[in-house]
Motif scaffolding. Structure first.
Motif, PDB file in Angstrom:
ATOM      1  N   LEU A 196       0.853  -1.177   0.000  1.00 51.44           N
ATOM      2  CA  LEU A 196       0.000   0.000   0.000  1.00 51.44           C
ATOM      3  C   LEU A 196       0.892   1.230   0.000  1.00 51.44           C
ATOM      4  O   LEU A 196       1.770   1.365   0.863  1.00 51.44           O
ATOM      5  CB  LEU A 196      -0.915   0.018   1.228  1.00 51.44           C
ATOM      6  CG  LEU A 196      -1.934  -1.110   1.354  1.00 51.44           C
ATOM      7  CD1 LEU A 196      -2.785  -0.906   2.611  1.00 51.44           C
ATOM      8  CD2 LEU A 196      -2.811  -1.204   0.125  1.00 51.44           C
ATOM      9  N   VAL A 197       0.662   2.122  -0.953  1.00 50.62           N
ATOM     10  CA  VAL A 197       1.472   3.339  -1.058  1.00 50.62           C
ATOM     11  C   VAL A 197       0.542   4.543  -1.096  1.00 50.62           C
ATOM     12  O   VAL A 197      -0.671   4.418  -1.309  1.00 50.62           O
ATOM     13  CB  VAL A 197       2.377   3.304  -2.305  1.00 50.62           C
ATOM     14  CG1 VAL A 197       3.268   2.070  -2.289  1.00 50.62           C
ATOM     15  CG2 VAL A 197       1.564   3.326  -3.591  1.00 50.62           C
ATOM     16  N   ASP A 198       1.117   5.714  -0.880  1.00 51.19           N
ATOM     17  CA  ASP A 198       0.310   6.927  -0.844  1.00 51.19           C
ATOM     18  C   ASP A 198      -0.333   7.201  -2.194  1.00 51.19           C
ATOM     19  O   ASP A 198       0.273   7.000  -3.253  1.00 51.19           O
ATOM     20  CB  ASP A 198       1.174   8.121  -0.435  1.00 51.19           C
ATOM     21  CG  ASP A 198       1.601   8.030   1.030  1.00 51.19           C
ATOM     22  OD1 ASP A 198       0.940   7.299   1.792  1.00 51.19           O
ATOM     23  OD2 ASP A 198       2.598   8.681   1.391  1.00 51.19           O
ATOM     24  N   GLY A 199      -1.570   7.705  -2.146  1.00 46.44           N
ATOM     25  CA  GLY A 199      -2.297   8.035  -3.350  1.00 46.44           C
ATOM     26  C   GLY A 199      -2.025   9.440  -3.824  1.00 46.44           C
ATOM     27  O   GLY A 199      -1.094  10.105  -3.362  1.00 46.44           O
ATOM     28  N   PRO A 200      -2.880   9.948  -4.715  1.00 42.74           N
ATOM     29  CA  PRO A 200      -2.657  11.288  -5.271  1.00 42.74           C
ATOM     30  C   PRO A 200      -2.883  12.413  -4.266  1.00 42.74           C
ATOM     31  O   PRO A 200      -2.487  13.543  -4.499  1.00 42.74           O
ATOM     32  CB  PRO A 200      -3.678  11.361  -6.416  1.00 42.74           C
ATOM     33  CG  PRO A 200      -4.734  10.371  -6.032  1.00 42.74           C
ATOM     34  CD  PRO A 200      -4.029   9.275  -5.316  1.00 42.74           C
ATOM     35  N   ASP A 201      -3.542  12.090  -3.138  1.00 41.18           N
ATOM     36  CA  ASP A 201      -3.739  13.085  -2.083  1.00 41.18           C
ATOM     37  C   ASP A 201      -3.747  12.355  -0.747  1.00 41.18           C
ATOM     38  O   ASP A 201      -3.670  11.129  -0.691  1.00 41.18           O
ATOM     39  CB  ASP A 201      -5.034  13.887  -2.298  1.00 41.18           C
ATOM     40  CG  ASP A 201      -6.248  12.975  -2.452  1.00 41.18           C
ATOM     41  OD1 ASP A 201      -6.492  12.145  -1.551  1.00 41.18           O
ATOM     42  OD2 ASP A 201      -6.953  13.077  -3.481  1.00 41.18           O
ATOM     43  N   ASP A 221      -9.588   6.052   1.571  1.00 42.84           N
ATOM     44  CA  ASP A 221     -10.136   5.264   0.477  1.00 42.84           C
ATOM     45  C   ASP A 221      -9.042   4.821  -0.473  1.00 42.84           C
ATOM     46  O   ASP A 221      -8.063   5.554  -0.714  1.00 42.84           O
ATOM     47  CB  ASP A 221     -11.166   6.085  -0.311  1.00 42.84           C
ATOM     48  CG  ASP A 221     -12.437   6.344   0.479  1.00 42.84           C
ATOM     49  OD1 ASP A 221     -12.727   5.551   1.401  1.00 42.84           O
ATOM     50  OD2 ASP A 221     -13.129   7.331   0.176  1.00 42.84           O
ATOM     51  N   PHE A 222      -9.204   3.616  -1.005  1.00 45.93           N
ATOM     52  CA  PHE A 222      -8.298   3.142  -2.041  1.00 45.93           C
ATOM     53  C   PHE A 222      -8.634   3.858  -3.346  1.00 45.93           C
ATOM     54  O   PHE A 222      -9.803   3.931  -3.731  1.00 45.93           O
ATOM     55  CB  PHE A 222      -8.430   1.637  -2.236  1.00 45.93           C
ATOM     56  CG  PHE A 222      -7.750   0.815  -1.172  1.00 45.93           C
ATOM     57  CD1 PHE A 222      -7.703   1.225   0.149  1.00 45.93           C
ATOM     58  CD2 PHE A 222      -7.159  -0.391  -1.492  1.00 45.93           C
ATOM     59  CE1 PHE A 222      -7.079   0.476   1.133  1.00 45.93           C
ATOM     60  CE2 PHE A 222      -6.536  -1.163  -0.522  1.00 45.93           C
ATOM     61  CZ  PHE A 222      -6.496  -0.725   0.791  1.00 45.93           C
ATOM     62  N   TYR A 223      -7.602   4.342  -3.993  1.00 44.47           N
ATOM     63  CA  TYR A 223      -7.781   5.032  -5.266  1.00 44.47           C
ATOM     64  C   TYR A 223      -7.660   4.006  -6.394  1.00 44.47           C
ATOM     65  O   TYR A 223      -6.678   3.275  -6.465  1.00 44.47           O
ATOM     66  CB  TYR A 223      -6.712   6.124  -5.426  1.00 44.47           C
ATOM     67  CG  TYR A 223      -6.971   7.097  -6.546  1.00 44.47           C
ATOM     68  CD1 TYR A 223      -7.788   8.203  -6.338  1.00 44.47           C
ATOM     69  CD2 TYR A 223      -6.405   6.907  -7.802  1.00 44.47           C
ATOM     70  CE1 TYR A 223      -8.031   9.109  -7.356  1.00 44.47           C
ATOM     71  CE2 TYR A 223      -6.646   7.811  -8.826  1.00 44.47           C
ATOM     72  CZ  TYR A 223      -7.457   8.911  -8.604  1.00 44.47           C
ATOM     73  OH  TYR A 223      -7.699   9.790  -9.608  1.00 44.47           O
TER      74      TYR A 223
END
Length: 538
Positions: A316-321, A373-375
């Motif tokens: 799991l990695v950071d999303g766009p925000d 939330d998962f993007y």
């Protein structure tokens, strides 16, 4: 053969009171619930696949020429018993989640049962009834929130005579064949006094079930440019414990997978096992973001460099925000480090993201556990990992036809399923998902490599046979030489067209039945359900 004969029993007098209606409806209600249980038992871990045919026949008989209301009631009892049993594993998240999802899924079967009643008044009703089954699955797989395909007839028939039909028309064709066999058997029961007709119907049901034996299935590698096989290692590091809090302390799950990889590297160095061409880790094998956690980055790099081949890492990695995260499979090279990646396209509602978050969070505080939330990813999981071009799908995505199809049609030579079923470790869910992977192998003529944190990890051959399978709740590492294939099956070439054609035909048959009923009413003629209904409300 019109197959519109009246039932073999004469109509009964219409009961006058609600007590009489309930009393007369109880046997039918019990039979509807029993059919739901039989259908549930046809799915893993029980896997008694012939019961799927029996269940279809049973609900077809119970809805045959009934009123829409009567059929819907039978469908509700059938759907509830089936879904409550099949989806009991959802209760790990919460009993309310299990009940709500089961009821929602059962409503599709209510509508299907009403449709079965309508089309049973038409000529060739077994055919139209089988098509209505596909219409129900077609809608349920897509609506709402991207659908939930669990419970398709095809997923109960992943190692049955019907299974090879998946190579021709995918899971929808398997479901259609199972449903058609069931409706033909129901027609045979209704015409049992006409021995020749009933015998022909039974033979037809059996023939439909045996058609799959005529479908050739591949076993060996096949290549246009690259190698015809690759030696793939799978790492199952295990988790501290099952359930919602399976992760334990930070870095523990990651360290488990690092340790198993280092053990495998030591066996390779000692000459105990051959060196693999690539290694697959499961979904969430890194329980922290390796890009921003130096200890995680270093641990993965050490493991990859020690084994000396590319490793597909789940993280799991950071999303766009700061409100989103990405569920990814990352290709980690021993020289260049992390590179290409695939992001899960179909996050699970309420498990990986919360729809209508601003409203629901006020009333369901447990949803606060899904903090971000998962993007959803926007690209297909085609990744080059060592010598193998893989089609990566993550966890529940294996249940969705389109995602798996695209992974093959766009160049995947072997399917990889990265999954983390630790939440559902001691339930039926891992077996049910494993069965879906077996169907996908046959459907696409590809080997399927499953990497799970705590099981079931496995290698499945292109013909659906299980080459290797691990136990649940254990740490494991194994290698298998896996055939790589370029050729496409007929199912790959036609894509979703068979399902759309079958589903729309089923929808059209219901519309035709409704139109025919309206026409009869305009002409002042009694409808067939008025002639044959026994009058009970259940």
């Amino acid at each position: 053969m019109a197959l519109t004969l009246d039932p073999v029993h004469p109509p009964e007098a219409v009961p006058r009171t609600w007590r009489e209606r309930v009393r007369r409806g109880l046997p039918r209600a019990g039979l509807a619930a029993l059919c739901g249980v039989l259908l549930a038992l046809s799915f893993p871990p029980y896997g008694i696949w012939p019961l799927s045919v029996v269940a279809v026949a049973g609900i077809s008989l119970l809805t045959y020429r009934r009123t829409v209301r009567q059929a819907a009631w039978s469908g509700l009892l059938f759907g509830l018993t089936f879904m409550l049993w099949l989806l009991y594993w959802i209760g790990v998240i919460g009993k309310d989640a299990w009940l709500i999802l089961s009821v929602v899924e059962a409503l599709y079967l209510v509508l299907m049962a009403a449709g079965l009643a309508l089309v049973s008044r038409m000529r060739w009703w077994p055919l139209w009834s089988a098509l209505v089954w596909i219409t129900q699955e077609w809608v349920r797989d897509r609506v709402p929130l991207g659908g939930f395909p669990w419970g398709r007839l095809a997923f109960a028939n992943t190692s049955s005579p019907y299974t090879p039909l998946a190579a021709l028309g995918g899971a929808p064709l398997v479901s259609f064949a199972v449903a058609l066999s069931g409706t033909l058997l129901a027609a045979a029961v209704l015409t049992y006094r006409q021995r020749i007709t009933a015998g022909v119907l039974v033979v037809a049901a059996v023939v439909v079930g045996l058609l799959g034996y005529a479908v050739p299935l591949p076993t060996a590698g096949q290549t246009v440019s690259g190698p015809a096989a690759a030696r793939i290692a799978v790492i199952q590091g295990n988790v501290p414990h099952a359930g919602m809090d399976f992760l334990g302390r930070p870095m523990q799950v990651l360290q488990n997978h690092v340790n198993e990889t280092l053990k495998l590297a030591a066996e390779v160095k000692a000459g105990q096992v051959p060196k693999p061409d690539l290694v697959i880790w499961p979904e969430n094998s890194s329980d922290v973001n390796p890009y921003i956690t130096p200890e995680a980055y270093a641990a993965i790099t050490t493991a990859v460099q020690t084994i000396g081949v590319p490793v597909l890492v789940g993280a799991l990695v950071d999303g766009p925000d700061n409100q989103h995260v990405l569920n990814e499979g990352i290709v980690w090279d021993p020289v260049s480090g992390p590179g290409a990646h695939y992001t899960k396209q179909h996050p699970v509602p309420f498990g990986e993201y919360v729809p209508f978050r601003s409203i629901l969070m006020k009333y369901i505080t447990r949803l606060q556990r899904v903090a971000r939330d998962f993007y959803p990813g926007r690209t297909t999981g085609i990744l080059d990992v060592g010598p193998a071009r893989i089609g990566d799908v993550i966890c529940f995505e294996v249940a969705y036809d389109g995602i798996v199809h695209d992974s093959v049609a766009k160049g995947g030579r072997v399917l990889v399923v990265q999954t983390n079923n630790a939440t559902y470790e001691h339930t039926d869910q891992p077996d049910q998902q494993f069965a879906m992977s077996r169907l996908r192998a046959i459907e696409h003529g590809r080997s399927v490599v499953i990497a799970a944190t705590s099981g079931i990890s496995a290698v499945i051959a292109p013909d659906g046979s299980v080459v290797h399978r691990t136990k649940l709740a254990t740490a494991a590492a194994f290698e298998e030489t896996v055939p790589l294939r370029d050729s496409l099956t007929p199912a790959d070439r036609v894509g979703a067209w068979p399902e759309w054609v079958l589903a729309l035909a089923g929808l059209g048959s219901v519309a035709a039945a409704l139109a025919a009923g309206r026409q009869r009413r305009r002409r002042g003629l009694p409808t067939k359900d008025e002639k044959t209904s026994t009058g009970d409300s259940a």
